[in-house]
Write an enzyme that holds these catalytic residues in place. Structure first.
Site, PDB file in Angstrom:
ATOM      1  N   THR A   1      37.467  89.099 -47.876  1.00 52.27           N
ATOM      2  CA  THR A   1      36.324  89.527 -48.688  1.00 52.27           C
ATOM      3  C   THR A   1      35.096  88.738 -48.274  1.00 52.27           C
ATOM      4  O   THR A   1      35.159  87.512 -48.160  1.00 52.27           O
ATOM      5  CB  THR A   1      36.526  89.363 -50.210  1.00 52.27           C
ATOM      6  OG1 THR A   1      35.301  89.646 -50.884  1.00 52.27           O
ATOM      7  CG2 THR A   1      36.973  87.981 -50.618  1.00 52.27           C
TER       8      THR A   1
ATOM      9  N   ASP B   1      32.651  88.336 -50.076  1.00 52.95           N
ATOM     10  CA  ASP B   1      32.130  87.691 -51.287  1.00 52.95           C
ATOM     11  C   ASP B   1      32.555  86.232 -51.414  1.00 52.95           C
ATOM     12  O   ASP B   1      31.959  85.480 -52.184  1.00 52.95           O
ATOM     13  CB  ASP B   1      32.583  88.444 -52.541  1.00 52.95           C
ATOM     14  CG  ASP B   1      31.914  89.805 -52.671  1.00 52.95           C
ATOM     15  OD1 ASP B   1      31.033  90.116 -51.843  1.00 52.95           O
ATOM     16  OD2 ASP B   1      32.273  90.567 -53.585  1.00 52.95           O
TER      17      ASP B   1
ATOM     18  N   MET C   1      24.739  90.639 -51.692  1.00 51.86           N
ATOM     19  CA  MET C   1      26.045  91.091 -52.166  1.00 51.86           C
ATOM     20  C   MET C   1      26.806  89.965 -52.862  1.00 51.86           C
ATOM     21  O   MET C   1      26.613  88.801 -52.577  1.00 51.86           O
ATOM     22  CB  MET C   1      26.870  91.650 -51.008  1.00 51.86           C
ATOM     23  CG  MET C   1      26.725  93.148 -50.846  1.00 51.86           C
ATOM     24  SD  MET C   1      28.035  93.854 -49.824  1.00 51.86           S
ATOM     25  CE  MET C   1      27.758  95.597 -50.175  1.00 51.86           C
ATOM     26  N   GLY C   2      27.707  90.370 -53.728  1.00 48.71           N
ATOM     27  CA  GLY C   2      28.502  89.431 -54.510  1.00 48.71           C
ATOM     28  C   GLY C   2      28.429  89.815 -55.968  1.00 48.71           C
ATOM     29  O   GLY C   2      27.692  89.208 -56.742  1.00 48.71           O
ATOM     30  N   ARG C   3      29.193  90.847 -56.357  1.00 46.29           N
ATOM     31  CA  ARG C   3      29.079  91.376 -57.712  1.00 46.29           C
ATOM     32  C   ARG C   3      29.661  90.425 -58.755  1.00 46.29           C
ATOM     33  O   ARG C   3      29.232  90.418 -59.896  1.00 46.29           O
ATOM     34  CB  ARG C   3      29.762  92.740 -57.799  1.00 46.29           C
ATOM     35  CG  ARG C   3      29.450  93.480 -59.096  1.00 46.29           C
ATOM     36  CD  ARG C   3      29.836  94.928 -59.014  1.00 46.29           C
ATOM     37  NE  ARG C   3      29.055  95.613 -58.003  1.00 46.29           N
ATOM     38  CZ  ARG C   3      29.339  96.832 -57.562  1.00 46.29           C
ATOM     39  NH1 ARG C   3      30.396  97.469 -58.013  1.00 46.29           N
ATOM     40  NH2 ARG C   3      28.575  97.399 -56.656  1.00 46.29           N
TER      41      ARG C   3
ATOM     42  N   TYR D   1      25.313  96.092 -47.068  1.00 52.13           N
ATOM     43  CA  TYR D   1      26.195  96.713 -46.087  1.00 52.13           C
ATOM     44  C   TYR D   1      25.937  96.201 -44.669  1.00 52.13           C
ATOM     45  O   TYR D   1      26.822  96.265 -43.816  1.00 52.13           O
ATOM     46  CB  TYR D   1      26.042  98.236 -46.141  1.00 52.13           C
ATOM     47  CG  TYR D   1      26.570  98.818 -47.431  1.00 52.13           C
ATOM     48  CD1 TYR D   1      27.925  99.100 -47.582  1.00 52.13           C
ATOM     49  CD2 TYR D   1      25.732  99.035 -48.520  1.00 52.13           C
ATOM     50  CE1 TYR D   1      28.421  99.596 -48.775  1.00 52.13           C
ATOM     51  CE2 TYR D   1      26.221  99.528 -49.721  1.00 52.13           C
ATOM     52  CZ  TYR D   1      27.569  99.812 -49.842  1.00 52.13           C
ATOM     53  OH  TYR D   1      28.064 100.290 -51.025  1.00 52.13           O
TER      54      TYR D   1
ATOM     55  N   ARG E   1      28.690  93.669 -43.537  1.00 53.84           N
ATOM     56  CA  ARG E   1      30.132  93.911 -43.664  1.00 53.84           C
ATOM     57  C   ARG E   1      30.845  94.206 -42.350  1.00 53.84           C
ATOM     58  O   ARG E   1      32.065  94.063 -42.275  1.00 53.84           O
ATOM     59  CB  ARG E   1      30.386  95.067 -44.633  1.00 53.84           C
ATOM     60  CG  ARG E   1      29.813  94.835 -46.021  1.00 53.84           C
ATOM     61  CD  ARG E   1      30.449  95.702 -47.075  1.00 53.84           C
ATOM     62  NE  ARG E   1      30.518  97.107 -46.726  1.00 53.84           N
ATOM     63  CZ  ARG E   1      31.174  98.024 -47.433  1.00 53.84           C
ATOM     64  NH1 ARG E   1      31.821  97.657 -48.522  1.00 53.84           N
ATOM     65  NH2 ARG E   1      31.184  99.287 -47.070  1.00 53.84           N
TER      66      ARG E   1
END
Length: 569
Positions: free
Chosen positions: A229, A231, A276-278, A442, A445
């Site tokens: 991941t 994240d 990113m990183g919810r 994105y 990724r």
């Protein structure tokens, strides 16, 4: 060798292939850098350069509620982690021909192809004559029996390359009795000795459930996980980092560095960058350490300090005001994707809005607002008009507000504008404020993996292969001592149940691998916190530039990892 019918996993009519497997990558159109990476030789931990054996550690427990985890995993709970150590001779037979399946699960992360290449090369070296099958499209490929046999020619163009397109990924979960039955039928029909699940916390939870199911049924198929991941929230003492984090953060940091130079060059823009990183704010924190922005919002700190949306806005306005006094009318602000989830008052607002929307009593005159609590209405009115409309109009299939679609960086720009306009009216602020919004997501990724991610993933693949060949199941491939040279890295497997806790859902306990959040007492955050005041008012911008594969900086690990391992001050 599997037949064409087997290779396409059942996509056929009267024995005629509908979609025979083709290699979608054409190396003749690769850039010079891509082409150079294919044949880049990867170092391996020294344990793979000599005969080795696997030793077991002490019995394990779980991250929380061990009594509940034991009930959910009666066959796996308590099993020890494993470690590869040098030996006089290999304890596993090289004559053993294995059939192994591999699946990519969840979102993409740089390095996934190298995990598969690591498994493939391990089998070629230690279990000649073995077969590796890639399930296509994620876990759905397991349930539907869609797979392809991976050959040397097929995997070659993907070595050290970004993306997941070798076999593609998916977000399906194997969770219902029928789906477990489908998976059981597929691995039995294929006569698989093992399955490697490459994924994040949810995917590895699923891997452990599969391992438990297969063990309970006395099936021979073993299951091993690999930590993926960008994240960075799948990690523990034994699993120091998830692959893809290093590459993604360096890609984002390059872009942030470029934006910083632009801000300084024009002298008139504040760039709000959402990253990113919810859940966890690891990416935002790492990018801050790499680039030194003026303001960085860390979700976990917002939650810990119980900051409101107005508090966050006021903090930004305060820095902008002070920078203006120093002659700086520009800056860069980093915002984690999951910021809203860390603000309790916003969560309360969303909860109440969901109830109002469910009742369907939303009138144009705004009478529906009377159904909100006073403090909740104040929060709603504080939000910019466009965000208010977004909250009311954007709903998921269940009729709920779609929090993920709220563009937090744009929301903050509008709220800062409003507060600065008030200061102008009061005569306490004279400058023009111009905010620019960005979302870096994105882009990070599927980049070419860094030397670290490429090597780490290759070692994870070798580790997964060795664990399966040694008869292990329900472990996650673990490579440690990552601050040292690659030759000194350790390789083993960590019991997946040791990473688990439970959550109460629909009246039942469900196993979950606990997400690793940013620790405010941890070394990475402490280093950031010790320097952020200087970064706020002075320009200490760093422009890291593009990822390097040779020369200075090419083998550098990310700050978060090195600080957590105590290898960086």
């Amino acid at each position: 060798m599997a037949s064409q019918l087997d290779l396409i996993g059942g996509d056929y009519i009267a024995g005629i292939s509908i979609n025979p497997p083709t290699n979608s990558r054409v190396t003749s159109v690769y850039s010079e850098v891509q082409a150079s990476r294919i044949d880049h030789t990867l170092p391996l931990p020294s344990v793979f350069k000599t005969p080795f054996k696997i030793i077991d550690g002490p019995p394990s427990s779980s991250a929380g509620h061990p009594e509940e985890i034991e009930k959910l995993f009666p066959n796996l709970f308590g099993q020890p982690s494993a470690l590869l150590v040098p030996n006089q001779s290999n304890e596993v037979s090289s004559d053993q021909k294995l059939k192994i399946g591999v699946v990519l699960s969840g979102g993409q992360a740089p390095g996934g192809h190298n995990v598969i290449c690591g498994i493939f090369d391990y089998l070629q070296e230690y279990a000649r004559g073995s077969s590796l099958f890639g399930f296509r499209g994620g876990p759905a490929g397991i349930m539907k029996g869609k797979y392809i046999e991976l050959t040397s020619e097929f995997v070659y163009p993907y070595r050290n390359q970004g993306g997941f397109d070798m076999i593609c990924s998916g977000r399906d979960k194997i969770e219902t009795p029928e789906q477990f039955k489908q998976a059981e039928e597929t691995v039995t029909k294929m006569d698989l000795d093992g399955l490697v699940v490459i994924g994040g916390d949810d995917s590895n939870t699923n891997a452990c459930l599969l391992a438990e199911h297969f063990r309970a049924k006395n099936m021979k198929t073993l299951v091993i996980g690999c930590p993926k991941t960008i994240d960075g929230d799948l990690k523990s003492k034994e699993v120091p980092t998830s692959f893809g984090f290093d590459t993604a953060c360096k890609i984002y940091s390059e872009m942030i560095g470029n934006v910083m130079i632009d801000a300084r060059s024009t002298g008139k823009y504040y760039h709000f960058v959402r990253l990113m990183g919810r859940a966890a704010s690891h990416i935002t924190l790492e990018c801050a350490l790499q680039t030194h922005p003026n303001i960085t919002i860390i979700g976990e700190e917002v939650f810990e300090k119980k900051l409101t949306l107005k508090n966050v806005t006021d903090n930004i306005v305060d820095v902008i005001y002070k920078r203006a006094e120093n002659g700086y009318n520009y800056g860069v602000i980093l915002v984690p994707e999951g910021l809203i989830d860390f603000i309790p008052e916003v969560q309360q607002l969303i909860s109440e809005l969901n109830e109002v929307l469910a009742e369907g009593n939303v009138d144009e005159e705004g009478q529906w607002k009377k159904n909100l609590k006073k403090e909740t209405l104040e929060i709603f009115e504080f939000l910019p008009q466009t965000i208010q409309e977004q909250l009311m109009l954007e709903r998921d299939p269940h009729g709920n507000v779609q929090v993920a679609k709220i563009e937090t960086e744009k929301m903050l720009i509008q709220m800062v504008e409003t507060e600065l306009e008030k200061k102008k009216t009061e005569g306490t602020y004279e400058r023009e404020f111009m905010g620019k919004s960005h979302f870096f997501g994105y882009e990070g990724r599927c980049g070419l993996p860094t030397n670290f991610d490429a090597t780490y993933c290759y070692a994870l693949g070798y580790g997964a292969g060795s664990l399966l060949q040694s008869g292990k199941t329900g472990l996650i491939s673990s490579v440690g001592n990552l601050a040292a040279p690659v030759e000194e890295w350790t390789v083993g497997g960590t019991a997946l149940t040791s990473l688990m806790d439970v959550e109460r859902r629909h009246g039942k306990f469900k196993p979950v691998i606990k997400k690793a959040m940013v620790e405010l007492e941890g070394a990475p955050f402490k280093k950031f916190a010790s320097q952020r005041e200087e970064w706020a008012l002075k320009n200490r911008y760093i422009s890291p530039g593009p990822i390097q594969f040779k020369g200075p900086g090419s083998d550098a690990r990310n700050h978060t990892l090195m600080l957590e391992l105590g290898a960086q001050a």
